[in-house]
Every structure is written in structure tokens, then in C-alpha cells.
Design a protein around this motif. Structure first.
Motif, PDB file in Angstrom:
ATOM      1  N   ARG A  98      -5.443  -1.904  -3.386  1.00 38.82           N
ATOM      2  CA  ARG A  98      -6.369  -2.484  -3.060  1.00 38.82           C
ATOM      3  C   ARG A  98      -5.944  -3.547  -2.144  1.00 38.82           C
ATOM      4  NH1 ARG A  98      -7.799  -4.015  -7.458  1.00 38.82           N
ATOM      5  NH2 ARG A  98      -6.132  -5.405  -8.176  1.00 38.82           N
ATOM      6  N   TYR A  99      -5.023  -3.771  -2.064  1.00 36.65           N
ATOM      7  CA  TYR A  99      -4.179  -4.557  -0.700  1.00 36.65           C
ATOM      8  C   TYR A  99      -4.423  -4.659   0.158  1.00 36.65           C
ATOM      9  CZ  TYR A  99      -0.679  -7.534   1.725  1.00 36.65           C
ATOM     10  OH  TYR A  99       0.662  -7.568   2.555  1.00 36.65           O
ATOM     11  N   ALA A 100      -3.897  -2.448   0.620  1.00 32.63           N
ATOM     12  CA  ALA A 100      -3.812  -2.088   2.244  1.00 32.63           C
ATOM     13  C   ALA A 100      -4.629  -1.879   2.246  1.00 32.63           C
ATOM     14  CB  ALA A 100      -2.877  -0.674   1.273  1.00 32.63           C
TER      15      ALA A 100
ATOM     16  N   THR B  51      -5.486   5.666   5.108  1.00 32.17           N
ATOM     17  CA  THR B  51      -4.302   4.491   5.807  1.00 32.17           C
ATOM     18  C   THR B  51      -3.483   4.092   4.639  1.00 32.17           C
ATOM     19  OG1 THR B  51      -5.539   4.526   7.991  1.00 32.17           O
ATOM     20  CG2 THR B  51      -3.238   3.068   7.531  1.00 32.17           C
ATOM     21  N   ALA B  52      -4.460   3.016   3.694  1.00 27.99           N
ATOM     22  CA  ALA B  52      -4.297   2.735   2.375  1.00 27.99           C
ATOM     23  C   ALA B  52      -2.926   3.530   1.732  1.00 27.99           C
ATOM     24  CB  ALA B  52      -5.121   2.224   1.638  1.00 27.99           C
ATOM     25  N   GLU B  53      -3.542   4.642   1.246  1.00 27.13           N
ATOM     26  CA  GLU B  53      -3.414   5.737   0.489  1.00 27.13           C
ATOM     27  C   GLU B  53      -1.637   6.532   1.008  1.00 27.13           C
ATOM     28  OE1 GLU B  53      -6.101   8.860  -0.065  1.00 27.13           O
ATOM     29  OE2 GLU B  53      -7.184   8.153  -1.153  1.00 27.13           O
ATOM     30  N   ASP B  54      -1.474   6.026   2.130  1.00 24.99           N
ATOM     31  CA  ASP B  54      -0.143   6.366   2.977  1.00 24.99           C
ATOM     32  C   ASP B  54       0.718   5.240   2.585  1.00 24.99           C
ATOM     33  OD1 ASP B  54      -0.918   8.889   4.460  1.00 24.99           O
ATOM     34  OD2 ASP B  54      -1.607   8.178   6.180  1.00 24.99           O
ATOM     35  N   VAL B  55       0.344   3.490   3.442  1.00 28.77           N
ATOM     36  CA  VAL B  55       0.778   2.734   3.239  1.00 28.77           C
ATOM     37  C   VAL B  55       1.450   3.112   1.267  1.00 28.77           C
ATOM     38  CG1 VAL B  55       0.810   0.224   2.439  1.00 28.77           C
ATOM     39  CG2 VAL B  55      -0.458   1.495   4.578  1.00 28.77           C
ATOM     40  N   VAL B  56       0.757   3.125   0.204  1.00 29.80           N
ATOM     41  CA  VAL B  56       1.188   3.343  -0.581  1.00 29.80           C
ATOM     42  C   VAL B  56       2.693   4.255  -1.354  1.00 29.80           C
ATOM     43  CG1 VAL B  56       0.595   3.856  -2.992  1.00 29.80           C
ATOM     44  CG2 VAL B  56      -1.200   2.313  -2.023  1.00 29.80           C
ATOM     45  N   SER B  57       2.134   5.359  -0.424  1.00 32.13           N
ATOM     46  CA  SER B  57       3.510   6.340  -0.858  1.00 32.13           C
ATOM     47  C   SER B  57       4.469   5.919  -0.234  1.00 32.13           C
ATOM     48  CB  SER B  57       2.392   7.402  -0.017  1.00 32.13           C
ATOM     49  OG  SER B  57       2.078   8.292  -0.087  1.00 32.13           O
ATOM     50  N   LEU B  58       4.535   4.990   1.226  1.00 32.27           N
ATOM     51  CA  LEU B  58       5.531   4.376   1.958  1.00 32.27           C
ATOM     52  C   LEU B  58       6.070   3.676   1.396  1.00 32.27           C
ATOM     53  CD1 LEU B  58       4.689   5.270   5.540  1.00 32.27           C
ATOM     54  CD2 LEU B  58       5.571   6.821   4.841  1.00 32.27           C
ATOM     55  N   THR B  59       5.266   2.820   0.995  1.00 34.00           N
ATOM     56  CA  THR B  59       5.533   1.784  -0.415  1.00 34.00           C
ATOM     57  C   THR B  59       6.882   1.228  -1.176  1.00 34.00           C
ATOM     58  OG1 THR B  59       3.436  -0.123   0.646  1.00 34.00           O
ATOM     59  CG2 THR B  59       4.377  -0.315  -1.368  1.00 34.00           C
ATOM     60  N   PHE B  60       6.263   2.885  -2.229  1.00 34.93           N
ATOM     61  CA  PHE B  60       6.923   2.995  -3.687  1.00 34.93           C
ATOM     62  C   PHE B  60       8.247   3.541  -3.438  1.00 34.93           C
ATOM     63  CE2 PHE B  60       3.218   1.435  -5.307  1.00 34.93           C
ATOM     64  CZ  PHE B  60       3.661   0.700  -7.204  1.00 34.93           C
TER      65      PHE B  60
ATOM     66  N   TRP C 111       7.670  -8.769  -4.797  1.00 30.63           N
ATOM     67  CA  TRP C 111       8.540  -7.665  -4.470  1.00 30.63           C
ATOM     68  C   TRP C 111       7.911  -6.614  -3.805  1.00 30.63           C
ATOM     69  CZ3 TRP C 111      11.288  -3.005  -6.399  1.00 30.63           C
ATOM     70  CH2 TRP C 111      12.359  -2.164  -5.159  1.00 30.63           C
ATOM     71  N   LEU C 112       6.779  -5.976  -4.551  1.00 31.39           N
ATOM     72  CA  LEU C 112       6.109  -4.968  -4.238  1.00 31.39           C
ATOM     73  C   LEU C 112       5.360  -5.161  -2.739  1.00 31.39           C
ATOM     74  CD1 LEU C 112       5.199  -2.402  -7.492  1.00 31.39           C
ATOM     75  CD2 LEU C 112       6.945  -1.969  -5.841  1.00 31.39           C
ATOM     76  N   LEU C 113       4.491  -5.996  -2.877  1.00 25.76           N
ATOM     77  CA  LEU C 113       4.087  -6.490  -1.906  1.00 25.76           C
ATOM     78  C   LEU C 113       5.062  -6.388  -0.618  1.00 25.76           C
ATOM     79  CD1 LEU C 113       1.048  -8.283  -3.946  1.00 25.76           C
ATOM     80  CD2 LEU C 113       0.942  -5.491  -2.515  1.00 25.76           C
ATOM     81  N   GLY C 114       5.771  -7.342  -1.122  1.00 25.03           N
ATOM     82  CA  GLY C 114       6.004  -8.065   0.362  1.00 25.03           C
ATOM     83  C   GLY C 114       6.626  -6.148   1.496  1.00 25.03           C
ATOM     84  N   ILE C 115       6.896  -5.272   0.105  1.00 30.78           N
ATOM     85  CA  ILE C 115       7.716  -3.963   0.897  1.00 30.78           C
ATOM     86  C   ILE C 115       6.120  -3.990   1.286  1.00 30.78           C
ATOM     87  CG2 ILE C 115       8.466  -1.891   0.477  1.00 30.78           C
ATOM     88  CD1 ILE C 115      10.066  -2.932  -1.841  1.00 30.78           C
ATOM     89  N   ALA C 116       5.550  -4.049   1.116  1.00 36.78           N
ATOM     90  CA  ALA C 116       4.367  -3.275   1.650  1.00 36.78           C
ATOM     91  C   ALA C 116       3.473  -4.052   2.428  1.00 36.78           C
ATOM     92  CB  ALA C 116       2.760  -3.632   0.343  1.00 36.78           C
ATOM     93  N   THR C 117       3.807  -5.749   2.483  1.00 34.87           N
ATOM     94  CA  THR C 117       3.495  -5.394   4.264  1.00 34.87           C
ATOM     95  C   THR C 117       4.854  -5.279   5.262  1.00 34.87           C
ATOM     96  OG1 THR C 117       3.379  -7.725   2.633  1.00 34.87           O
ATOM     97  CG2 THR C 117       3.797  -8.147   4.993  1.00 34.87           C
ATOM     98  N   ASN C 118       5.480  -5.151   4.904  1.00 32.91           N
ATOM     99  CA  ASN C 118       6.459  -4.119   6.130  1.00 32.91           C
ATOM    100  C   ASN C 118       6.217  -3.064   6.235  1.00 32.91           C
ATOM    101  OD1 ASN C 118       8.396  -6.788   6.038  1.00 32.91           O
ATOM    102  ND2 ASN C 118       9.794  -5.786   4.729  1.00 32.91           N
TER     103      ASN C 118
END
Length: 210
Positions: free
Chosen positions: A30-32, A41-50, A70-77
Motif C-alpha cells: 500500500r505504501y509503494a 511497480t508497487a508489487e516489484d517494490v514489495v518483492s525487492l523489499t523482502f 525497519w521494513l519501510l526503511g528498506i522499502a524507501t531505499n
């Protein structure tokens, strides 16, 4: 003594990681979506984040509350890198001769909104913020993190979060008004001429809302 979820993650426990994914994947998605405005694109961001979270699991602090900051910090990067890649893509695309019809770039509208024009203007205004302001706004407003959690996600002091968010709110309001005013003064396209990106964005949002 039963190990904490953090300790299990740090040790590389797949079941612990699966529990973290089940609990937080939708929030990260949802954030992405809200940051990118693009469902795929958001789905790709989730995959890369995890993927990154698993790779960086040993960096999790041994003590703490939830793991969402911590997870949202990674997602932001991840989103920073995604944004840079998107800019390179758009720059390459701009060098391609235009087609007769303009592409519809909006795969999904984040939320149902009555004023599609204002949504498009707000998205453009958000892109005009400084990256530091945009990230704080997204974490605190869209991801609903409190100041302490956002500070943890971005690894900055709480006072910095407060000042950036206050500045982002003021600038976003002003920039959105500027974008709306620009829409009202933008000259109409001549017959047969490809429409501007702002008109496409508003029309695309309206079509998705219907």
C-alpha cells in the motif's frame, strides 16, 4: 526460553521471515502504491523489499517493538532506486518519436477520489518536493507511522522528522495549488495534436474511477 521474532529473523529462521511477510506485505505494498501511483511497480517494490530484508536480516536490532519501520526503511531505499530507474526510462522514452495516441500510464488509482484533477495535481506536486520531505510525508501520512517509527525507518532524529513533515505539508499545499492553476491556464490542444501529460493524467484517473 522462547526466542523473539527479531532473534529468530536474525538467525535466519524461514518461518519467522514468513510470519513477517504475512503480517506486513500488504502494508508495504500500500505504501509503494501511494508513492509510485503504479500497482505493478508497487508489487516489484514489495518483492525487492523482502529480498533485501532477508539479505539484511542480521542488521535488525536485537531489541525493539514492531519490524514495520525497519521494513519501510528498506522499502524507501528500494523506491529511491526505482525512481532513478523510472527517470532514466522516461528520458529514453522522450527521445522516441511520439505515436498518434498517447499511452495511458495509470495502471491503478490508489483510492477513489471525486476530484481526479486534484489527485493528478497533488501527485505532480509531491514529485516536486525534496526527496527528504517526500519520504517523510509518505511514511507519516500514507504509511501512518508515528514520528519515532519514521525516525527509525529513515535513521534520523525525531526532531528532523517533525520539521521535514511540517515543511512538506506547507509546500505540498502550495505546489498543488500551483499545479491546479497551471492546468486551468494550459492552452487547449489543437485537433490531431497529442495531449499534454497533465490532461492525460486527469483523464486516465477519471476513467479508472468510473
Amino acid at each position: 526460553m522462547e526466542l523473539s521474532l527479531r532473534a529468530r529473523l536474525r538467525s535466519g529462521d524461514p518461518e519467522a521471515f514468513g510470519s513477517i511477510f504475512d503480517e506486513h506485505a500488504r502494508t508495504v505494498h500500500r505504501y509503494a502504491v501511494r508513492v509510485t501511483g503504479n500497482w505493478a511497480t508497487a508489487e516489484d517494490v514489495v518483492s525487492l523489499t523482502f529480498l533485501e530484508a532477508w539479505r539484511l536480516r542480521e542488521t535488525v536490532r536485537p531489541e525493539g517493538d514492531g519490524l514495520l519501520p525497519w521494513l519501510l526503511g528498506i522499502a524507501t531505499n528500494v523506491l529511491r532506486n526505482t525512481t532513478r530507474a523510472a527517470r532514466r526510462y522516461q528520458a529514453a522514452l522522450s527521445r522516441v518519436p511520439p505515436h498518434d495516441t498517447a499511452p495511458d500510464f495509470a495502471d491503478e488509482v490508489v483510492e477513489r477520489m471525486e476530484d481526479a484533477g486534484r489527485l493528478a495535481a497533488a501527485q505532480r506536486a509531491l514529485r516536486r518536493l525534496r526527496r527528504s520531505e517526500r519520504e517523510v510525508f509518505a511514511l507519516c501520512v500514507w504509511a501512518d507511522l508515528d514520528y519515532a517509527a519514521a525516525a527509525e525507518a529513515l535513521d534520523v532524529p525525531i526532531g528532523t522528522i517533525r520539521s521535514r513533515l511540517s515543511r512538506a505539508r506547507r509546500r505540498l499545499r502550495r505546489l498543488t495549488d500551483e499545479e491546479l492553476a497551471s492546468d486551468r491556464t494550459e492552452p487547449a490542444s489543437r485537433p490531431g495534436q497529442q495531449q499534454g501529460g497533465r490532461e492525460i493524467a486527469a483523464r486516465s484517473n477519471q476513467e479508472q474511477i468510473r
